[in-house]
Design a protein around this motif. Structure first.
Motif, PDB file in Angstrom:
ATOM      1  N   SER A   1      26.230   1.184  26.714  1.00  0.00           N
ATOM      2  CA  SER A   1      26.585   1.770  25.208  1.00  0.00           C
ATOM      3  C   SER A   1      26.926   3.213  25.350  1.00  0.00           C
ATOM      4  O   SER A   1      27.423   3.583  26.381  1.00  0.00           O
TER       5      SER A   1
ATOM      6  N   HIS B   1      22.238   8.110  23.671  1.00  0.00           N
ATOM      7  CA  HIS B   1      21.397   8.509  22.594  1.00  0.00           C
ATOM      8  C   HIS B   1      20.209   9.365  22.787  1.00  0.00           C
ATOM      9  O   HIS B   1      19.981   9.849  24.113  1.00  0.00           O
TER      10      HIS B   1
ATOM     11  N   LEU C   1      22.740  -2.784  27.158  1.00  0.00           N
ATOM     12  CA  LEU C   1      23.289  -3.898  26.685  1.00  0.00           C
ATOM     13  C   LEU C   1      23.614  -4.884  27.561  1.00  0.00           C
ATOM     14  O   LEU C   1      23.396  -6.226  27.073  1.00  0.00           O
TER      15      LEU C   1
ATOM     16  N   SER D   1      26.421  -2.065  19.988  1.00  0.00           N
ATOM     17  CA  SER D   1      25.183  -1.440  20.144  1.00  0.00           C
ATOM     18  C   SER D   1      24.357  -1.756  18.761  1.00  0.00           C
ATOM     19  O   SER D   1      24.676  -2.748  18.135  1.00  0.00           O
TER      20      SER D   1
ATOM     21  N   VAL E   1      25.284   2.484  15.502  1.00  0.00           N
ATOM     22  CA  VAL E   1      26.097   1.533  15.645  1.00  0.00           C
ATOM     23  C   VAL E   1      27.507   1.903  15.850  1.00  0.00           C
ATOM     24  O   VAL E   1      27.981   2.922  15.048  1.00  0.00           O
ATOM     25  N   CYS E   2      28.395   1.252  16.501  1.00  0.00           N
ATOM     26  CA  CYS E   2      29.709   1.522  16.714  1.00  0.00           C
ATOM     27  C   CYS E   2      30.581   1.805  15.233  1.00  0.00           C
ATOM     28  O   CYS E   2      30.466   0.746  14.544  1.00  0.00           O
TER      29      CYS E   2
END
Length: 357
Positions: free
Chosen positions: A232, A235, A258, A297, A302-303
């Motif tokens: 991913s 973060h 992921l 993700s 999220v994307c």
């Protein structure tokens, strides 16, 4: 992102038609690698949104640009060590990946600045044609333009290409690789598409998307078995956090694994087996939110391109299998499914025999 006339769906369907036409013109006399054509198709979808135009498959300058962007993404992966140990940037040999990365970024930025200049010369604030026009119009309305400069615009556009081009194109490449390795799955998808679309020679629409569940399940299995972004994006927690007994201080960089979620045998028995039926319930309907499946993700970050990517994957993948049958050349060894890890997991280049149906 809506369906129908005047939406991104029409741009994607147009590009699907052009891709099928390109493959048809090449004939089926010999095997070939269509990775570059897939990349140009996906890049053109981004171009239609950002530049308000598309490029021909034989446009040497544009094809070279897509290759530079792919190289740039690959070098992001191999130069990550230098983001942790910055002194490595000054070590000859070790810093070659970083040097090539900078060169690629400079070339992409030069191309984008040319497009921005052309747009600025013909800008009509009342009638924006594309995303660049919207950015330039917004820039004029900002009270503090030092926060929204041309450099910002260049980086925003580059992010759209880097994040939206290789990810979708490589997912399609993984899909075609597994389709030729599992011809029985290809036949099931084609039979389903034929039952839904009949003898219609046009490409599918998004209105068809809910009708071929096995096709949708196949796309989901492609995304599961080869997560395109296995780690991913980085973060960081906003505050001190404890997760499964581990203390994670605020601001600590966290990389969600992921790949681990998608290959967990507790959720996915025999995870290395390609099996679209994992995503179908007992009634043959698609399981929309399966556990341990997060190709884009998860959470608040999220994307951003999830909806666009899903549209592209369905329309391009189903168009290809509706119009063509793909297989490995006679006697060819099965290609590896290991892939090459950079920022994304890139499949090997594979020569395929592509026969018009």
């Amino acid at each position: 992102m809506r369906m129908g006339e005047g939406s991104m769906e029409e741009n994607i369907r147009y590009e699907a038609r052009q891709l099928c036409l390109k493959l048809s013109e090449q004939g089926d006399a010999q095997s070939r690698d269509i990775a570059d054509s897939l990349t140009v198709s996906v890049a053109n979808i981004i171009c239609s949104m950002v530049f308000g135009k598309r490029y021909d498959y034989d446009d040497v300058k544009f094809v070279e640009l897509t290759k530079i962007i792919n190289k740039q993404v690959a070098k992001y992966g191999s130069s990550q060590l230098m983001t942790v140990f910055s002194f490595l940037r000054f070590m000859p040999g070790v810093n070659s990946s970083n040097r090539i990365l900078v060169e690629c970024i400079d070339e992409v930025h030069a191309f984008l600045r040319q497009e921005i200049t052309k747009h600025r010369e013909t800008l009509d604030n009342e009638n924006p044609r594309d995303f660049i026009d919207l950015l330039l119009t917004e820039q004029q309305t900002q009270e503090h333009t030092d926060c929204f400069t041309e450099d910002n615009i260049v980086w925003i556009i580059q992010d759209l290409f880097v994040a939206g081009m290789g990810t979708t194109a490589n997912t399609l490449r993984w899909g075609l690789l597994y389709i030729v390795l599992c011809p029985e799955e290809q036949q099931k998808v084609q039979a389903e598409l034929d039952s839904v679309l009949g003898t219609d020679h046009d490409v599918p629409t998004l209105a068809h998307r809910s009708q071929p569940p096995y096709t949708e399940a196949t796309i989901m299995e492609i995304q599961r078995i080869r997560a395109i972004a296995p780690l991913s994006g980085p973060h960081a927690p906003n505050e001190d956090t404890t997760f499964r007994g581990y203390d994670i201080p605020a601001g600590t960089q966290v990389l969600p694994n992921l790949w681990s979620a998608h290959m967990d045998p507790e959720f996915w028995p025999d995870p290395e087996k390609f099996d679209p039926r994992r995503f179908l319930d007992s009634d043959g309907k698609v399981i929309t939110r399966p556990e341990s499946f997060m190709p884009f993700s998860t959470g608040r970050r999220v994307c951003l391109g999830e909806q666009l990517a899903k549209m592209e994957l369905f329309l391009l993948f189903s168009s290809l299998l509706k119009h063509f049958t793909l297989k490995l050349p006679e006697g060819a060894a099965p290609p590896s499914t290991d892939g090459c890890m950079g920022i994304t997991l890139v499949p090997p280049r594979v020569n395929m025999c592509i026969t018009k149906r």
